[in-house]
Design a protein around this motif. Structure first.
Motif, PDB file in Angstrom:
ATOM      1  N   TYR A 149      53.713  69.378  51.756  1.00 33.86           N
ATOM      2  CA  TYR A 149      53.496  68.286  52.005  1.00 33.86           C
ATOM      3  C   TYR A 149      52.392  67.711  51.449  1.00 33.86           C
ATOM      4  O   TYR A 149      51.710  66.634  51.596  1.00 33.86           O
ATOM      5  CB  TYR A 149      53.655  67.917  53.574  1.00 33.86           C
ATOM      6  CG  TYR A 149      54.672  68.452  54.347  1.00 33.86           C
ATOM      7  CD1 TYR A 149      55.877  67.789  54.008  1.00 33.86           C
ATOM      8  CD2 TYR A 149      54.825  69.498  55.036  1.00 33.86           C
ATOM      9  CE1 TYR A 149      57.353  68.183  54.533  1.00 33.86           C
ATOM     10  CE2 TYR A 149      55.918  69.853  55.856  1.00 33.86           C
ATOM     11  CZ  TYR A 149      57.307  69.137  55.527  1.00 33.86           C
ATOM     12  OH  TYR A 149      58.147  69.635  56.147  1.00 33.86           O
TER      13      TYR A 149
ATOM     14  N   TYR B 196      52.489  64.025  50.330  1.00 31.18           N
ATOM     15  CA  TYR B 196      52.982  62.990  51.157  1.00 31.18           C
ATOM     16  C   TYR B 196      51.816  62.258  51.815  1.00 31.18           C
ATOM     17  O   TYR B 196      50.813  62.791  52.180  1.00 31.18           O
ATOM     18  CB  TYR B 196      53.892  63.582  52.196  1.00 31.18           C
ATOM     19  CG  TYR B 196      55.338  64.185  52.020  1.00 31.18           C
ATOM     20  CD1 TYR B 196      56.316  63.398  52.413  1.00 31.18           C
ATOM     21  CD2 TYR B 196      55.501  65.001  51.178  1.00 31.18           C
ATOM     22  CE1 TYR B 196      57.757  63.939  52.067  1.00 31.18           C
ATOM     23  CE2 TYR B 196      56.506  65.762  50.506  1.00 31.18           C
ATOM     24  CZ  TYR B 196      57.653  64.755  51.164  1.00 31.18           C
ATOM     25  OH  TYR B 196      58.882  65.450  50.999  1.00 31.18           O
TER      26      TYR B 196
ATOM     27  N   LEU C 264      55.677  61.669  56.466  1.00 33.23           N
ATOM     28  CA  LEU C 264      56.042  63.064  56.762  1.00 33.23           C
ATOM     29  C   LEU C 264      57.477  62.945  57.684  1.00 33.23           C
ATOM     30  O   LEU C 264      57.519  61.975  58.398  1.00 33.23           O
ATOM     31  CB  LEU C 264      55.057  63.824  57.778  1.00 33.23           C
ATOM     32  CG  LEU C 264      53.800  64.000  56.599  1.00 33.23           C
ATOM     33  CD1 LEU C 264      52.526  64.428  57.754  1.00 33.23           C
ATOM     34  CD2 LEU C 264      54.218  65.394  55.636  1.00 33.23           C
TER      35      LEU C 264
ATOM     36  N   THR D 191      47.639  65.246  53.588  1.00 38.85           N
ATOM     37  CA  THR D 191      48.199  63.866  53.474  1.00 38.85           C
ATOM     38  C   THR D 191      47.040  62.938  53.165  1.00 38.85           C
ATOM     39  O   THR D 191      47.008  61.704  53.227  1.00 38.85           O
ATOM     40  CB  THR D 191      48.438  63.400  54.872  1.00 38.85           C
ATOM     41  OG1 THR D 191      47.450  63.603  55.720  1.00 38.85           O
ATOM     42  CG2 THR D 191      49.661  64.454  55.334  1.00 38.85           C
TER      43      THR D 191
END
Length: 455
Positions: free
Chosen positions: A61, A64, A69, A131
């Motif tokens: 991730y 992202y 998410l 993130t």
């Protein structure tokens, strides 16, 4: 702006780490400080119980934003995984209670209790990193250190020297840190939206572990390249010897608290670039990192001053400290540029093989140094050589793609040789190395400015 904020927070963390590393050995006896360092050593390796779940989150991730998410799936997978970790912790504690009691049994129970705290703390911090929430990461990453430092000063004022009380404060600070991050991530755990089936959740956990396990094992082997000697010293030498070696590592490791501020943003930064931009950026960062590493060696002056004036009982440390210090300096380049680039190129298996071979080399020569020769100096030299070889081999691996990285290798090696020669054989060691490092910066000043702007 996020990087500036992160660096400021890590400077604050650097100051807190410096206080903790230097105040405790003054305040505690050598034996109690050894117990504290053993606690830190083993809790530092507890992240292995994440089984790669954290690293998998970061890699899968890493591009992202938080709101993009699959929140319900990620949140429920964390819940399921933590239930497993708590059950595993309970089982380990039960087993430890069945083993005959000795002077380290209670210590290792406290270490085991840290497993769910360290794992969950790592999950939250990795989510912030992946993130790209760098400002929040900056704040949460220093909260526990701040709490521990304040408490230590209170203990000094009250003359409380019970090492287990200090350990409980350390655990409590980590719990508070987790609680605050749980509130930050509460949206992950709200029972909203599509409730994924148990099979999908388990599949998500498996994907994270599968993707992150190689990274975890590689990290573990990399940590053992640096820390294997501590385990052997703890088992085969005295508590005083362990205190000396671990103090050398902890005082110099403070450098990495600051360096990690940069390394934390490098992978998300590189992963968001176009493929044709990546390798030119890697080249520029490598150039800047090398020059930064050369100049930061001047911090050795401060460390020696503190040891000579405030920690006389640890003066024997100065015999092998230069090699420990340079080993930490090697970690700077590894953390900032080598390892993030390897992850970006998806060559975790290659770095795993390299680290494994070097670990075998380290085990052989470190064991000989400590068990046969009983020499902390030989152990420190072995650690430096192994870490230098690792950086050299990884640098060659990356240079196949960037082709320019190898140009700074010779400057780095020359600087290390000059540093060791000056420290060991010259009386005015500090002035001489400072002059050398400034000279290098002046020569390459224009390139440093241009490449800094390029990034």
């Amino acid at each position: 702006m996020s990087l500036i904020f992160l660096i400021c927070s890590q400077v604050f963390g650097l100051a807190l780490g410096l206080i903790k590393s230097l105040v405790l050995p003054i305040f505690l006896s050598i034996e109690d400080f050894a117990f504290w360092q053993i606690y830190l050593l083993y809790t530092g390796y507890i992240a292995v119980f994440s089984f790669g779940f954290n690293d998998g989150l970061l890699v899968r991730y890493g591009k992202y934003d938080f709101n993009k998410l699959p929140l319900n799936l990620v949140g429920r997978s964390i819940k399921y995984f933590m239930f497993f970790i708590i059950a595993l912790t309970s089982f380990i504690i039960l087993i430890s209670l069945l083993i005959p009691y000795n002077d380290k049994t209670l210590l290792f129970i406290f270490i085991t209790l840290n497993i769910p705290l360290v794992v969950l703390n790592g999950i939250f911090l990795f989510l912030l990193q992946s993130t790209n929430q760098i400002k929040k990461y900056s704040v949460y990453s220093v909260i526990d250190k701040f709490i521990v430092i304040i408490t230590i000063f209170v203990f000094i004022y009250l003359d409380i020297k019970n090492i287990y009380v200090i350990i409980m404060v350390d655990m409590a600070s980590r719990f508070i840190q987790i609680l605050l991050m749980y509130i930050e991530f509460y949206k992950l755990f709200k029972p909203e939206g599509d409730n994924k089936s148990t099979r999908k959740i388990i599949s998500e956990i498996q994907k994270n572990i599968s993707r992150g396990s190689y990274i975890l094992i590689t990290n573990l082997i990399g940590m053992l390249l640096f820390g294997y000697g501590l385990f052997v010293i703890e088992r085969f030498m005295s508590l005083k010897d362990y205190s000396l070696f671990s103090l050398g590592i902890s005082t110099t490791n403070i450098l990495l608290l600051f360096i990690n501020a940069v390394s934390i943003v490098v992978f998300p930064y590189l992963s968001r670039l176009e493929n044709n931009q990546v390798f030119s950026k890697v080249t520029q960062i490598n150039f800047l990192t090398t020059h930064f590493s050369i100049f930061i060696c001047n911090i050795y002056i401060i460390i020696v001053f503190i040891l000579e004036n405030y920690l006389e009982k640890y003066s024997d440390l100065l015999i092998f400290l230069p090699f420990i210090f340079l080993s930490v300096v090697l970690q700077i380049k590894f953390n900032i540029i080598l390892y993030p680039t390897i992850k970006l190129l998806k060559r975790e298996k290659i770095i795993f093989k390299i680290n494994l071979k070097l670990l075998i080399l380290s085990i052989i020569f470190t064991s000989l140094s400590i068990i046969y020769y009983h020499s902390l100096l030989y152990a420190a030299i072995t650690m430096y050589i192994v870490l230098y070889l690792r950086n050299y081999v990884l640098g060659k691996l990356i240079s196949k793609d960037t082709k320019d990285i190898k140009k700074v290798k010779y400057l780095e090696l020359l600087s290390h040789i000059i540093f060791i020669t000056i420290v060991l054989f010259f009386e005015n060691k500090f002035y001489l190395y400072t002059i050398y490092s400034i000279f290098i910066l002046i020569i390459d000043a224009k390139k440093i400015v241009l490449r800094g702007k390029f990034i």
